[in-house]
Design an enzyme around this catalytic site. Structure first.
Site, PDB file in Angstrom:
ATOM      1  CD  GLN A  66      -2.986  -0.661   2.425  1.00  0.00           C
ATOM      2  OE1 GLN A  66      -2.519  -0.348   3.522  1.00  0.00           O
ATOM      3  NE2 GLN A  66      -4.276  -0.795   2.226  1.00  0.00           N
ATOM      4  CB  ILE A  69       5.437   0.752  -2.659  1.00  0.00           C
ATOM      5  CG1 ILE A  69       6.714   1.047  -3.468  1.00  0.00           C
ATOM      6  CG2 ILE A  69       4.466  -0.103  -3.464  1.00  0.00           C
ATOM      7  CD1 ILE A  69       7.817   1.659  -2.661  1.00  0.00           C
ATOM      8  NE  ARG A 111       3.068   6.003  -9.395  1.00  0.00           N
ATOM      9  CZ  ARG A 111       1.747   6.051  -9.249  1.00  0.00           C
ATOM     10  NH1 ARG A 111       1.133   5.168  -8.465  1.00  0.00           N
ATOM     11  NH2 ARG A 111       1.028   6.965  -9.869  1.00  0.00           N
ATOM     12  CD  GLU A 162      10.752  -4.144   0.201  1.00  0.00           C
ATOM     13  OE1 GLU A 162      10.018  -4.906   0.848  1.00  0.00           O
ATOM     14  OE2 GLU A 162      10.446  -3.704  -0.934  1.00  0.00           O
ATOM     15  CB  ALA A 213      13.745 -11.474   0.275  1.00  0.00           C
ATOM     16  NE  ARG A 267      12.393 -12.689  -4.276  1.00  0.00           N
ATOM     17  CZ  ARG A 267      12.791 -11.519  -4.754  1.00  0.00           C
ATOM     18  NH1 ARG A 267      13.022 -10.509  -3.929  1.00  0.00           N
ATOM     19  NH2 ARG A 267      12.960 -11.344  -6.056  1.00  0.00           N
ATOM     20  CG  ASP A 310       9.086  16.569  -1.213  1.00  0.00           C
ATOM     21  OD1 ASP A 310       7.945  16.904  -0.840  1.00  0.00           O
ATOM     22  OD2 ASP A 310       9.321  16.144  -2.360  1.00  0.00           O
ATOM     23  CG  LEU A 311       6.879  19.053   5.210  1.00  0.00           C
ATOM     24  CD1 LEU A 311       6.728  17.947   6.239  1.00  0.00           C
ATOM     25  CD2 LEU A 311       7.273  20.374   5.889  1.00  0.00           C
ATOM     26  NE  ARG A 338      -1.889   5.091   1.922  1.00  0.00           N
ATOM     27  CZ  ARG A 338      -2.566   4.197   1.201  1.00  0.00           C
ATOM     28  NH1 ARG A 338      -3.635   3.618   1.721  1.00  0.00           N
ATOM     29  NH2 ARG A 338      -2.187   3.911  -0.039  1.00  0.00           N
TER      30      ARG A 338
END
Length: 301
Positions: free
Chosen positions: A109, A111, A114, A120, A123, A196, A212-213, A223
């Protein structure tokens, strides 16, 4: 436990080091640096680095106004103006880098935003830990009957117990098979990049996330909203607390205009005006769909 004793020691060592700098620093953020703020059962967020503060937003905004205009309004008033009128560039002058540990399904969710730089945990190269997100009983819900992507009432009794047992058993079995496949004890062992694929979406991953802010505020507006899925909302809530200590004036404006505010459509504004004139307005006379009307009534009470 979100962090191991070894990781706690590494954090303590990082926090014990200080560096002399001429750039702007924020005491509230200095206190957050490297500290792991726990989220969910095994997750956390950590501030790794940051750039800028409230004054950096104002400094960038005033560049376009010309010399000698700083007295036009104070910093807080300027920031509220910028937020109120949806200016973006001045807020992009501030950046933050976070270390986040989160379940894979939350990461998928996350990612979708963008507008950040992400690296990340691999694995393909490393072995994932045996850590899975298992919801607390109060977060085991039925499907909502009014929202196709939301939760409804809490499951109780035997059904809730059965669901929790399935989640735990499936997670354990999948990881047992993962370990068996990659083991080189008496066999070649399957490549990690293939093994995996058998792991469930509730296993934990980690990443560094730099944003950035302006784009962070967009992420938080969606979110940290009450309609967001609980498992990502708690991460957003934890980040909100950090941002409030980093750029208090900007966060106050964001909280007022975005988190605590509401955006009305042209039809909704027309309905408000008609109501203020004493007219009785219904969904049928509003020009809105049932869903729009329900949301509108939720805003005006």
């Amino acid at each position: 436990m979100p962090i191991s004793p070894e990781q706690a020691q590494e954090i303590a060592e990082a926090r014990s080091q200080t560096h002399t700098t001429m750039r702007a620093t924020v005491p509230g953020m200095e206190a957050h640096l490297y500290t792991a703020h726990e989220v969910l059962d095994h997750g956390f967020i950590r501030v790794i680095d940051y750039m800028g503060d409230d004054s950096a937003i104002c400094q960038a905004a005033r560049v376009s106004y010309g010399k000698g205009t700083k007295s036009v309004q104070n910093d807080e008033g300027l920031i509220r103006y910028l937020m109120r009128h949806w200016h973006s560039t001045p807020f992009e002058m501030c950046e933050i880098k976070l270390h986040v540990k989160l379940p894979v399904f939350v990461a998928r969710q996350w990612i979708r935003h963008r507008t950040a730089n992400v690296n990340e945990y691999s694995a393909r190269y490393s072995i994932l830990d045996r850590e899975f997100y298992i919801p607390a009983p109060e977060h085991i819900n039925a499907q909502s009957v009014v929202n196709n992507q939301g939760r409804g009432k809490i499951l109780e009794g035997e059904e809730a117990a059965r669901v929790l047992e399935i989640l735990k058993a499936d997670s354990t079995r999948a990881y047992d098979n993962y370990e068996a496949m990659i083991s080189d004890d008496g066999q070649d062992g399957l490549a990690r990049e293939l093994a995996r694929m058998n792991l469930p979406a509730n296993i934990y991953t980690q990443w560094y996330w730099k944003v950035d802010l302006h784009n962070l505020f967009h992420f938080l507006r969606l979110r940290a909203d009450s309609h967001a899925q609980y498992e990502i909302r708690v991460y957003a809530d934890a980040i909100c607390k950090v941002v409030a200590d980093w750029v208090p004036a900007a966060y106050s404006a964001f909280e007022d205009y975005r988190l605590g505010g509401a955006q009305l459509s042209g039809k909704a504004v027309d309905c408000v005006r008609r109501m203020l004139k004493g007219e009785e307005v219904t969904q049928e006379t509003s020009g809105m769909s049932k869903g729009e009307w329900r949301e509108f009534m939720g805003v005006i009470g």
